[in-house]
Design a protein around this motif. Structure first.
Motif, short mmCIF file in Angstrom:
data_model
loop_
_atom_site.label_atom_id
_atom_site.label_comp_id
_atom_site.label_asym_id
_atom_site.label_seq_id
_atom_site.Cartn_x
_atom_site.Cartn_y
_atom_site.Cartn_z
N ILE A 175 -16.99 1.30 11.20
CA ILE A 175 -18.08 2.01 10.52
C ILE A 175 -17.86 3.52 10.58
CG2 ILE A 175 -20.56 2.52 10.59
CD1 ILE A 175 -21.04 -0.30 11.55
N PHE A 176 -17.44 4.00 11.73
CA PHE A 176 -17.32 5.44 11.94
C PHE A 176 -16.09 6.02 11.24
CE2 PHE A 176 -16.26 9.14 14.72
CZ PHE A 176 -17.42 9.86 14.50
N ALA A 177 -15.01 5.24 11.12
CA ALA A 177 -13.73 5.80 10.69
C ALA A 177 -13.37 5.51 9.24
CB ALA A 177 -12.60 5.27 11.59
N THR A 178 -14.05 4.60 8.56
CA THR A 178 -13.68 4.23 7.20
C THR A 178 -13.98 5.30 6.15
OG1 THR A 178 -13.97 1.88 7.73
CG2 THR A 178 -13.98 2.49 5.40
N PRO A 179 -15.10 6.04 6.22
CA PRO A 179 -15.44 6.99 5.15
C PRO A 179 -14.35 7.98 4.75
CG PRO A 179 -17.34 6.67 6.55
CD PRO A 179 -16.20 5.93 7.20
N PRO A 180 -13.58 8.59 5.67
CA PRO A 180 -12.55 9.54 5.20
C PRO A 180 -11.54 8.91 4.25
CG PRO A 180 -12.92 9.83 7.54
CD PRO A 180 -13.67 8.60 7.15
N THR A 181 -11.09 7.69 4.54
CA THR A 181 -10.13 7.04 3.65
C THR A 181 -10.75 6.81 2.28
OG1 THR A 181 -8.98 5.95 5.47
CG2 THR A 181 -8.73 4.97 3.30
N VAL A 182 -12.00 6.38 2.24
CA VAL A 182 -12.68 6.15 0.97
C VAL A 182 -12.80 7.45 0.18
CG1 VAL A 182 -14.79 5.32 -0.13
CG2 VAL A 182 -13.96 4.20 1.93
N ARG A 183 -13.28 8.49 0.84
CA ARG A 183 -13.51 9.77 0.17
C ARG A 183 -12.20 10.39 -0.32
NH1 ARG A 183 -18.74 11.55 0.91
NH2 ARG A 183 -19.89 10.76 2.72
N PHE A 184 -11.17 10.39 0.51
CA PHE A 184 -9.92 11.03 0.14
C PHE A 184 -9.19 10.24 -0.95
CE2 PHE A 184 -10.77 13.60 3.72
CZ PHE A 184 -9.92 14.70 3.70
N THR A 185 -9.31 8.91 -0.94
CA THR A 185 -8.71 8.12 -2.01
C THR A 185 -9.39 8.44 -3.34
OG1 THR A 185 -8.19 6.32 -0.47
CG2 THR A 185 -8.21 5.79 -2.81
N ASN A 186 -10.70 8.48 -3.33
CA ASN A 186 -11.45 8.84 -4.53
C ASN A 186 -11.07 10.23 -5.01
OD1 ASN A 186 -13.51 8.99 -6.55
ND2 ASN A 186 -14.91 9.89 -5.07
N LEU A 187 -11.01 11.18 -4.08
CA LEU A 187 -10.67 12.56 -4.44
C LEU A 187 -9.26 12.67 -4.98
CD1 LEU A 187 -11.39 15.60 -4.37
CD2 LEU A 187 -10.50 15.65 -2.03
N GLY A 188 -8.31 12.00 -4.32
CA GLY A 188 -6.92 12.10 -4.73
C GLY A 188 -6.69 11.56 -6.14
N ILE A 189 -7.29 10.43 -6.45
CA ILE A 189 -7.10 9.83 -7.78
C ILE A 189 -7.78 10.68 -8.84
CG2 ILE A 189 -7.64 7.82 -9.21
CD1 ILE A 189 -7.22 6.09 -6.78
N ARG A 190 -8.94 11.23 -8.53
CA ARG A 190 -9.64 12.07 -9.50
C ARG A 190 -8.91 13.38 -9.75
NH1 ARG A 190 -14.71 10.63 -11.09
NH2 ARG A 190 -15.69 8.88 -9.98
N GLN A 191 -8.09 13.82 -8.81
CA GLN A 191 -7.36 15.07 -8.97
C GLN A 191 -6.02 14.91 -9.67
OE1 GLN A 191 -7.16 16.66 -4.96
NE2 GLN A 191 -8.99 17.92 -5.26
N VAL A 192 -5.64 13.70 -10.00
CA VAL A 192 -4.39 13.48 -10.72
C VAL A 192 -4.48 14.16 -12.09
CG1 VAL A 192 -2.88 11.75 -11.77
CG2 VAL A 192 -3.87 11.35 -9.51
N SER A 193 -3.43 14.80 -12.49
CA SER A 193 -3.41 15.55 -13.74
C SER A 193 -3.78 14.64 -14.93
CB SER A 193 -2.01 16.13 -13.97
OG SER A 193 -1.90 16.69 -15.26
N LYS A 194 -4.73 15.11 -15.72
CA LYS A 194 -5.14 14.34 -16.89
C LYS A 194 -4.01 14.18 -17.90
CE LYS A 194 -10.06 15.55 -16.60
NZ LYS A 194 -11.22 16.17 -17.30
N GLU A 195 -3.11 15.17 -17.94
CA GLU A 195 -1.97 15.07 -18.87
C GLU A 195 -1.07 13.90 -18.50
OE1 GLU A 195 -3.03 17.79 -17.46
OE2 GLU A 195 -3.66 19.05 -19.16
N LEU A 196 -0.87 13.68 -17.20
CA LEU A 196 -0.05 12.54 -16.77
C LEU A 196 -0.73 11.22 -17.13
CD1 LEU A 196 1.22 13.69 -13.25
CD2 LEU A 196 2.56 13.43 -15.33
N VAL A 197 -2.04 11.16 -16.90
CA VAL A 197 -2.77 9.94 -17.24
C VAL A 197 -2.72 9.68 -18.74
CG1 VAL A 197 -5.03 8.83 -17.18
CG2 VAL A 197 -4.28 10.20 -15.24
#
Length: 289
Positions: A175-197
């Protein structure tokens, strides 16, 4: 005059009956225990046996061999530098020298399993959040609640449903340690260049091809930073988990606190710090690669 107003306001507050929230929670907890005993009992027993077996198997490996393996891995992961291998050898030897090797294996097992489970749960949930604004709006408050709620609060249901020992400790760490992985995964994918997508869409990539060949590789550094934080948070829970019977270095720290013996507590705390530094450097160097 002031006393009259105060008495009047207090009378209004007293007019409202006390909400029996504690009774409702107790009744709901009892219902959960009775209804889902078929689910919690196997986890408590079989998964607990698995955790004990994992720690005992690691403890069966000769300490010298394990230290050499860690040093060799550190040498190659750090880019063939000698700083991390030397620190790993000295640090692990110090833990062995202080008679805390078996406790180290229990602590490492707890951190390893809880971190793996956090990543298995966190990465898919983060991907879901990055693909759906509705999912993000629903999951974000849950993550906020998981991160802001004091650890002691969810230790109680962990003990009620899962007993004492390693299993509720892993539950609390999860419970205590899962949120960073969730947040950073969401952030990383959203920051992928739109041109590449857009380029991947133009070449006719399917959704899974775009995810696994474009978005996840480009977001790898951000996701690994989240995993690093998850591992560190899992390690920070070892002392708290010892309060509900989890063995390891945390139990030695807790025992020293209860007996007011500074020396043993300091030595066990040093063991936790050494393990934290080694794991942190490993995950950081993997991210660099």
């Amino acid at each position: 005059m002031l006393n009259s107003i105060t008495n009047f306001l207090n009378a209004i507050l007293d007019f409202i009956p006390e909400i029996p929230l504690a009774t409702w929670v107790n009744d709901f907890t009892d219902w959960l225990q009775d209804t889902f005993a078929f689910f919690f009992d196997p986890i408590k027993n079989q998964f607990g046996d698995f955790m004990d077996w994992t720690a005992e198997m690691l403890a069966e490996i000769p300490a010298l061999i394990l230290i050499i393996i860690v040093a060799v891995l550190a040498f190659f992961i750090s880019g063939k530098r000698i700083g991390l291998p030397i620190f790993s050898i000295i640090g692990l030897w110090f833990i062995y020298n202080q008679g805390l090797w078996e406790d180290l294996m229990f602590t490492f097992s707890l951190v390893l399993v809880s971190s793996i489970l956090s990543v298995i749960i966190g990465v898919p949930v983060g991907i879901l959040m990055s693909k759906s604004k509705l999912a993000e709006s629903i999951i974000t408050p849950i993550l906020d609640f998981m991160q802001t709620m004091p650890a002691f609060v969810y230790l109680l249901p962990a003990v009620l449903f899962l007993g004492i020992g390693m299993v509720p400790g892993i539950f609390a760490s999860l419970i205590f340690a899962t949120p960073p992985t969730v947040r950073f995964t969401n952030l990383g994918i959203r920051q992928v260049s739109k041109e590449l997508v857009e380029a991947s869409d133009a070449f006719g990539s399917t959704g899974s091809q775009k995810l696994f060949k474009v978005e996840l590789p480009m977001a790898k550094s951000t996701i690994m930073a989240g995993i690093n934080q998850t591992v560190m948070l899992s390690l920070s829970m070892v002392v708290i988990a010892s309060m509900i019977g989890a063995p390891g270095l945390g139990r030695e720290v807790l025992s020293a606190l209860q007996r007011a013996t500074v020396g043993p507590g300091f030595v066990a705390g040093m063991g936790i710090v050494i393990l934290a530094i080694i794991i942190d450097r490993f995950t950081q160097n993997i991210n660099k690669k």
